[in-house]
Each structure stands twice: as C-alpha cells, then as structure tokens.
Design a protein around this motif. Structure first.
Motif, PDB file in Angstrom:
ATOM      1  N   LEU A 191       0.846  -1.194   0.000  1.00  0.00           N
ATOM      2  CA  LEU A 191       0.000   0.000   0.000  1.00  0.00           C
ATOM      3  C   LEU A 191       0.882   1.244   0.000  1.00  0.00           C
ATOM      4  O   LEU A 191       1.920   1.288   0.673  1.00  0.00           O
ATOM      5  CB  LEU A 191      -0.935  -0.017   1.206  1.00  0.00           C
ATOM      6  N   GLN A 192       0.449   2.231  -0.755  1.00  0.00           N
ATOM      7  CA  GLN A 192       1.201   3.466  -0.928  1.00  0.00           C
ATOM      8  C   GLN A 192       0.380   4.638  -0.394  1.00  0.00           C
ATOM      9  O   GLN A 192      -0.822   4.504  -0.156  1.00  0.00           O
ATOM     10  CB  GLN A 192       1.514   3.670  -2.414  1.00  0.00           C
ATOM     11  N   PRO A 193       0.991   5.801  -0.212  1.00  0.00           N
ATOM     12  CA  PRO A 193       0.242   6.962   0.289  1.00  0.00           C
ATOM     13  C   PRO A 193      -1.020   7.271  -0.507  1.00  0.00           C
ATOM     14  O   PRO A 193      -2.031   7.688   0.066  1.00  0.00           O
ATOM     15  CB  PRO A 193       1.264   8.099   0.201  1.00  0.00           C
ATOM     16  N   GLU A 194      -1.000   7.016  -1.802  1.00  0.00           N
ATOM     17  CA  GLU A 194      -2.192   7.301  -2.616  1.00  0.00           C
ATOM     18  C   GLU A 194      -3.343   6.332  -2.334  1.00  0.00           C
ATOM     19  O   GLU A 194      -4.468   6.542  -2.794  1.00  0.00           O
ATOM     20  CB  GLU A 194      -1.856   7.310  -4.115  1.00  0.00           C
ATOM     21  N   ASP A 195      -3.097   5.271  -1.542  1.00  0.00           N
ATOM     22  CA  ASP A 195      -4.140   4.328  -1.138  1.00  0.00           C
ATOM     23  C   ASP A 195      -4.824   4.731   0.165  1.00  0.00           C
ATOM     24  O   ASP A 195      -5.733   4.044   0.631  1.00  0.00           O
ATOM     25  CB  ASP A 195      -3.549   2.918  -0.963  1.00  0.00           C
ATOM     26  N   ALA A 196      -4.404   5.832   0.772  1.00  0.00           N
ATOM     27  CA  ALA A 196      -4.877   6.205   2.111  1.00  0.00           C
ATOM     28  C   ALA A 196      -6.395   6.317   2.189  1.00  0.00           C
ATOM     29  O   ALA A 196      -7.015   5.818   3.136  1.00  0.00           O
ATOM     30  CB  ALA A 196      -4.229   7.515   2.558  1.00  0.00           C
ATOM     31  N   ASP A 197      -7.004   6.960   1.211  1.00  0.00           N
ATOM     32  CA  ASP A 197      -8.458   7.132   1.234  1.00  0.00           C
ATOM     33  C   ASP A 197      -9.165   5.774   1.215  1.00  0.00           C
ATOM     34  O   ASP A 197     -10.108   5.540   1.979  1.00  0.00           O
ATOM     35  CB  ASP A 197      -8.899   7.996   0.050  1.00  0.00           C
ATOM     36  N   GLU A 198      -8.693   4.873   0.374  1.00  0.00           N
ATOM     37  CA  GLU A 198      -9.305   3.547   0.287  1.00  0.00           C
ATOM     38  C   GLU A 198      -9.107   2.757   1.588  1.00  0.00           C
ATOM     39  O   GLU A 198     -10.009   2.066   2.048  1.00  0.00           O
ATOM     40  CB  GLU A 198      -8.743   2.775  -0.903  1.00  0.00           C
ATOM     41  N   VAL A 199      -7.939   2.872   2.185  1.00  0.00           N
ATOM     42  CA  VAL A 199      -7.676   2.191   3.461  1.00  0.00           C
ATOM     43  C   VAL A 199      -8.628   2.705   4.533  1.00  0.00           C
ATOM     44  O   VAL A 199      -9.226   1.918   5.282  1.00  0.00           O
ATOM     45  CB  VAL A 199      -6.203   2.372   3.900  1.00  0.00           C
ATOM     46  N   LEU A 200      -8.806   4.015   4.599  1.00  0.00           N
ATOM     47  CA  LEU A 200      -9.682   4.593   5.621  1.00  0.00           C
ATOM     48  C   LEU A 200     -11.155   4.253   5.387  1.00  0.00           C
ATOM     49  O   LEU A 200     -11.932   4.195   6.346  1.00  0.00           O
ATOM     50  CB  LEU A 200      -9.472   6.105   5.709  1.00  0.00           C
ATOM     51  N   ARG A 201     -11.548   3.998   4.151  1.00  0.00           N
ATOM     52  CA  ARG A 201     -12.916   3.530   3.868  1.00  0.00           C
ATOM     53  C   ARG A 201     -13.072   2.053   4.229  1.00  0.00           C
ATOM     54  O   ARG A 201     -14.137   1.617   4.660  1.00  0.00           O
ATOM     55  CB  ARG A 201     -13.258   3.728   2.392  1.00  0.00           C
ATOM     56  N   PHE A 202     -12.010   1.279   4.042  1.00  0.00           N
ATOM     57  CA  PHE A 202     -12.011  -0.160   4.313  1.00  0.00           C
ATOM     58  C   PHE A 202     -12.111  -0.473   5.808  1.00  0.00           C
ATOM     59  O   PHE A 202     -12.841  -1.373   6.222  1.00  0.00           O
ATOM     60  CB  PHE A 202     -10.729  -0.767   3.722  1.00  0.00           C
ATOM     61  N   MET A 203     -11.387   0.267   6.627  1.00  0.00           N
ATOM     62  CA  MET A 203     -11.264  -0.068   8.046  1.00  0.00           C
ATOM     63  C   MET A 203     -12.598  -0.077   8.805  1.00  0.00           C
ATOM     64  O   MET A 203     -12.851  -1.011   9.571  1.00  0.00           O
ATOM     65  CB  MET A 203     -10.242   0.837   8.733  1.00  0.00           C
ATOM     66  N   PRO A 204     -13.494   0.893   8.641  1.00  0.00           N
ATOM     67  CA  PRO A 204     -14.776   0.800   9.351  1.00  0.00           C
ATOM     68  C   PRO A 204     -15.614  -0.404   8.903  1.00  0.00           C
ATOM     69  O   PRO A 204     -16.327  -1.009   9.706  1.00  0.00           O
ATOM     70  CB  PRO A 204     -15.491   2.105   9.005  1.00  0.00           C
ATOM     71  N   GLU A 205     -15.501  -0.742   7.619  1.00  0.00           N
ATOM     72  CA  GLU A 205     -16.252  -1.898   7.122  1.00  0.00           C
ATOM     73  C   GLU A 205     -15.746  -3.185   7.761  1.00  0.00           C
ATOM     74  O   GLU A 205     -16.524  -3.962   8.321  1.00  0.00           O
ATOM     75  CB  GLU A 205     -16.148  -1.986   5.597  1.00  0.00           C
ATOM     76  N   VAL A 206     -14.438  -3.418   7.714  1.00  0.00           N
ATOM     77  CA  VAL A 206     -13.889  -4.648   8.287  1.00  0.00           C
ATOM     78  C   VAL A 206     -14.028  -4.635   9.813  1.00  0.00           C
ATOM     79  O   VAL A 206     -14.316  -5.658  10.429  1.00  0.00           O
ATOM     80  CB  VAL A 206     -12.434  -4.887   7.821  1.00  0.00           C
ATOM     81  N   GLY A 207     -13.866  -3.480  10.436  1.00  0.00           N
ATOM     82  CA  GLY A 207     -13.999  -3.374  11.885  1.00  0.00           C
ATOM     83  C   GLY A 207     -15.409  -3.622  12.373  1.00  0.00           C
ATOM     84  O   GLY A 207     -15.620  -4.113  13.484  1.00  0.00           O
ATOM     85  N   GLY A 208     -16.386  -3.305  11.548  1.00  0.00           N
ATOM     86  CA  GLY A 208     -17.782  -3.521  11.916  1.00  0.00           C
ATOM     87  C   GLY A 208     -18.245  -4.956  11.753  1.00  0.00           C
ATOM     88  O   GLY A 208     -19.337  -5.316  12.195  1.00  0.00           O
ATOM     89  N   GLU A 209     -17.411  -5.796  11.129  1.00  0.00           N
ATOM     90  CA  GLU A 209     -17.792  -7.180  10.862  1.00  0.00           C
ATOM     91  C   GLU A 209     -17.329  -8.175  11.925  1.00  0.00           C
ATOM     92  O   GLU A 209     -17.750  -9.322  11.914  1.00  0.00           O
ATOM     93  CB  GLU A 209     -17.224  -7.631   9.508  1.00  0.00           C
ATOM     94  N   THR A 210     -16.425  -7.754  12.802  1.00  0.00           N
ATOM     95  CA  THR A 210     -15.831  -8.691  13.749  1.00  0.00           C
ATOM     96  C   THR A 210     -15.389  -7.967  15.014  1.00  0.00           C
ATOM     97  O   THR A 210     -15.106  -6.767  14.985  1.00  0.00           O
ATOM     98  CB  THR A 210     -14.618  -9.405  13.104  1.00  0.00           C
ATOM     99  N   ASP A 211     -15.322  -8.705  16.099  1.00  0.00           N
ATOM    100  CA  ASP A 211     -14.769  -8.174  17.349  1.00  0.00           C
ATOM    101  C   ASP A 211     -13.347  -8.688  17.585  1.00  0.00           C
ATOM    102  O   ASP A 211     -12.854  -8.700  18.715  1.00  0.00           O
ATOM    103  CB  ASP A 211     -15.664  -8.558  18.538  1.00  0.00           C
TER     104      ASP A 211
END
Length: 171
Positions: A9-29
C-alpha cells in the motif's frame, strides 16, 4: 482467490484504506477497532503509509479483488535490540474469509520478512478465534503465551494468545 492482487500500500491508497477499516472493523470483534475505523485523517494515513514504505523492516500490504481492497496485512518492524523482530497485523472482509486471501497475505509477509532481515514475527490473536489460530499455525506460528483480558468490549473481557514465527532456521 481468482483475480486477487497483493501489493504494498502506498500513500495514494490512504483514502481507500480509511474507507475499508470501518467496514472490516464492523464485521468482527477480533480487531483493535470496530465500526468506527481508524481515527486518522487522509493526510495522517498518507504520512503513515509513507513512513512504512521508507522503513526497510516494515510493510503494509493490500489484497485487491476486482480493484476493491478486501484485506490488509502488515509487519511493523521494531528498533534497536529488537530490530530482528516485527509485529504482524491482518484483516480480511468477511465476504472473503476462507478464500485464500489470508494465506496469500501471510505468504507475502513471510517473503518480505525473509528478504529484509526479520527473524521473528509476533502477533496477538483472540484465544477463541480458532480459524485465525489455525491459519497462523499452518504458517508455523506457535503459541508462546497467554494474555488474560487483552480486550474489553462493553463489559466483556477477551483473552488473547501470543504467537511467534521463528524464521532463523528456515532456508
């Protein structure tokens, strides 16, 4: 795992990473965060990804299916007398569990470690996360300890196993 691309992952992926994290975080504890994701701005995430890319003992990988980020995995290199070690983190969207994404990410991390002077990889995993423990054991991780009440979610405590992969005697 068809059409899956694993790449740093590169700096230009930051927006996509920040969109991904709430989705994956909301699926599991099983993660250190939940549906709130990570508390970083795009600029802060870009800085973080840039610092990882510049650290010869660290890497953050993304797994992309059809151009969509579906998993991340990282090795965070340590410094000083611990510079032969790195800590592992991994997460995959639930829709992609049991499709080889975690295995592909772990295999890529192991290759990175072997080529970058990392001799020991450590991780913490919920003691009741049998699927993750099985995956880690498949790659040679062994349980080295136990951490009671590692997480507290609401009023419930969750214990974690400490695991290590020793790469010193591998070819």
């Amino acid at each position: 795992m068809q059409n899956t691309e694993i790449r740093s992952l590169q700096p230009e992926d930051a927006d996509e990473v920040l969109r991904f994290m709430p989705e994956v975080g909301g699926e599991t504890d099983n993660l250190t965060f939940g549906k709130e994701g990570l508390p970083y701005t795009i600029s802060e995430e870009q800085d973080y990804l840039r610092s990882v890319a510049e650290d010869p003992h660290s890497v953050m990988l993304g797994a992309f299916c059809g151009g969509e980020l579906v998993g991340t995995a990282s090795l965070t290199g340590l410094s000083g007398r611990m510079s032969h070690r790195a800590e592992l983190g991994i997460c995959v969207l639930k829709a992609y569990w049991n499709q080889g994404i975690g295995s592909a990410l772990l295999s890529s991390l192991n290759s990175f470690a072997a080529g970058n002077g990392i001799e020991l990889i450590s991780l913490e995993v919920r003691s009741d996360n049998a699927a993750a423990i099985h995956l880690y054991e498949k790659y040679g991780f062994v349980k080295t300890g136990y951490f009671p009440a590692f997480f507290k979610i609401g009023d419930t405590y969750h214990d974690f196993d400490l695991m290590v992969l020793d790469l010193r005697n591998r070819q």
